[in-house]
Write an enzyme that holds these catalytic residues in place. Structure first.
Site, PDB file in Angstrom:
ATOM      1  CE  LYS A   1     -13.438   6.584 -18.410  1.00 58.18           C
ATOM      2  NZ  LYS A   1     -13.157   6.343 -17.005  1.00 58.18           N
TER       3      LYS A   1
ATOM      4  CE1 TYR B   1     -17.128   9.710 -13.305  1.00 58.21           C
ATOM      5  CE2 TYR B   1     -18.536   9.554 -15.251  1.00 58.21           C
ATOM      6  CZ  TYR B   1     -18.031   9.004 -14.086  1.00 58.21           C
ATOM      7  OH  TYR B   1     -18.434   7.761 -13.691  1.00 58.21           O
TER       8      TYR B   1
ATOM      9  CG  ASP C   1     -10.547  14.875 -15.303  1.00 59.58           C
ATOM     10  OD1 ASP C   1     -11.399  14.325 -14.585  1.00 59.58           O
ATOM     11  OD2 ASP C   1      -9.924  14.260 -16.204  1.00 59.58           O
TER      12      ASP C   1
ATOM     13  NE  ARG D   1      -2.500   0.675   3.608  1.00 59.42           N
ATOM     14  CZ  ARG D   1      -1.752   1.096   4.637  1.00 59.42           C
ATOM     15  NH1 ARG D   1      -1.124   2.268   4.572  1.00 59.42           N
ATOM     16  NH2 ARG D   1      -1.596   0.336   5.729  1.00 59.42           N
TER      17      ARG D   1
END
Ligand SMILES: C=C(NCc1c(COP(=O)(O)O)cnc(C)c1O)C(=O)O
Length: 384
Positions: free
Chosen positions: A204, A107, A179, A54
């Site tokens: 994407k 979005y 973004d 992590r």
């Protein structure tokens, strides 16, 4: 961490940044370290600096170095999804009582995160048309700490002048986050235009094959990078080793894929603009687009996303989504296969009734890299 000659071109960095052959085996591609923990040589003796995945993992580190290089930044961080990256950014830079400016097209999940989650923790927000400097200035408050821009925006393909908003945000003592998902770093580099942080859904174009969900943050501000890395570990929504490897693999062909996405999208936008059943085409590459000149200034090319409106309204838009055969009806975008969707009922259903509501007659295309003649033929038969 290896340094890459800053004069290397994007296509070279995409393949080589953070991708040195494995020191132990010579493997040309970074191995997938599918592991949670690492043996220590005595208490606190970290071999290679890794103790727990992590906190840091070699495969994720390779991706994060690559991500930083792609945006010309000093730090890159990889997350389990784009929204996980956004959540980490928001909760790193904002505290209760702070204010942020939100774009009037973004979005749906981003708006939902801000308005339904982060707001509950005392963060206030105002909506602005970020393409209009006066609207951005009017939305600012003394307690504004962050201005959020999505350009091109999802799904209306709105264009914001990044350098212009960066100057306004800086003058107000706020940070600018862009973004950059729809453009990808191959087409647009917001950090070079004054942004403080770049967000990506690596799901994407970077992954590029509809086979991974991921997110990324990149910044040139070393101190901010350290704060973001601290919160990435403290909040824990990191990219797993295999997902990181899939994104790295996708990035290697990002440049050539974007060239084809853009060429196909341009042809399709032009064809749609001439179709009698189409009332409007929203594509930055069309001279008719209000942001065409700004896009031409700040983008290498105009992207693979095309939205358009049906003259016959919502029912016609929904029916069209059911009639295509090569364009697959599905959410998401940026993969090699072409997708079609109805934002009002799918990706942006969560913003219906809000300031970000999208037209009900709108259809969004993620134009893939298939033969453009086949794609045009499919749209032609579907439109009738
Ligand atoms: C899933 C879709 N968008 C995700 C997305 C996100 C969220 O990324 P996720 O990896 O889905 O969490 C952030 N920013 C932009 C511009 C996005 O388009 C979609 O529009 O179909």
């Amino acid at each position: 961490m290896s340094e890459h000659p800053s004069d290397q071109q994007f296509e070279t960095l995409a393949i080589h940044a953070g991708q040195e052959p494995d020191a132990a085996t010579g493997a040309v591609v970074p191995p997938i370290h599918q592991v949670s923990t690492f043996k220590q040589d005595g208490v606190g003796g970290l071999r290679g600096g890794y103790e727990y995945s992590r906190s840091a993992n070699p495969t994720r580190s390779a991706l994060e170095e690559n991500l930083a290089a792609l945006e010309g930044g000093r730090r890159g961080l990889a997350f389990a999804s784009g929204l996980a990256a956004e959540d980490c950014l928001l909760r790193t830079v904002l505290s209760p009582g702070d204010h942020m400016v939100v774009p009037d097209d973004a979005y749906g999940g981003t708006f939902r995160l801000i308005a339904k989650v982060v707001e509950r923790w005392g963060v206030r927000w105002s909506v602005a048309d970020t393409s209009d400097p006066d609207s951005v200035r009017a939305a600012l408050r003394p307690e504004t700490k962050l201005v959020w821009v999505e350009t091109p925006s999802n799904p209306l393909l709105g264009i914001t002048d990044i350098a212009m908003v960066a100057e306004i945000a800086r003058g107000a003592g706020a940070r600018l986050v862009v973004d950059n998902t729809f453009a990808s770093p191959y087409l647009q580099q917001p950090l070079a235009l004054g942004a403080d942080v770049v967000v990506h859904s690596t799901t994407k174009y970077m992954g590029g094959h509809s086979d991974v969900v991921g997110g990324a943050l990149m910044t040139s501000d070393a101190a901010l990078g350290e704060e973001l890395a601290y919160h990435q570990n403290a909040m824990g929504a990191v990219a797993g080793p295999f997902d990181a490897w899939l994104v790295m693999r996708g990035i290697k062909t990002l440049a050539v894929r974007m060239d084809r996405h853009c060429a196909n999208a341009a042809r399709i936008a032009e064809a749609l603009e001439a179709h009698p059943r189409v009332s409007a085409v929203l594509y930055p590459g069309l001279p008719s687009h209000p942001g065409h000149e700004t896009a031409a200034k700040q983008m290498r090319a105009f992207g693979g996303m095309v939205s358009f409106r049906l003259a016959d309204g919502e029912d016609a838009a929904v029916e069209l989504c059911d009639r295509t055969k090569l364009f697959t009806l599905a959410e998401s975008l940026g993969g090699v296969e072409s997708l079609i969707e109805h934002p009002g009922r799918m990706t942006h259903a969560s913003v219906v009734g809000s300031a970000l509501e999208v037209p009900a007659d709108l259809v969004r295309l993620s134009v893939g890299i298939e033969s453009v003649d086949d794609l045009l033929a499919d749209l032609g038969q579907a439109l009738g």
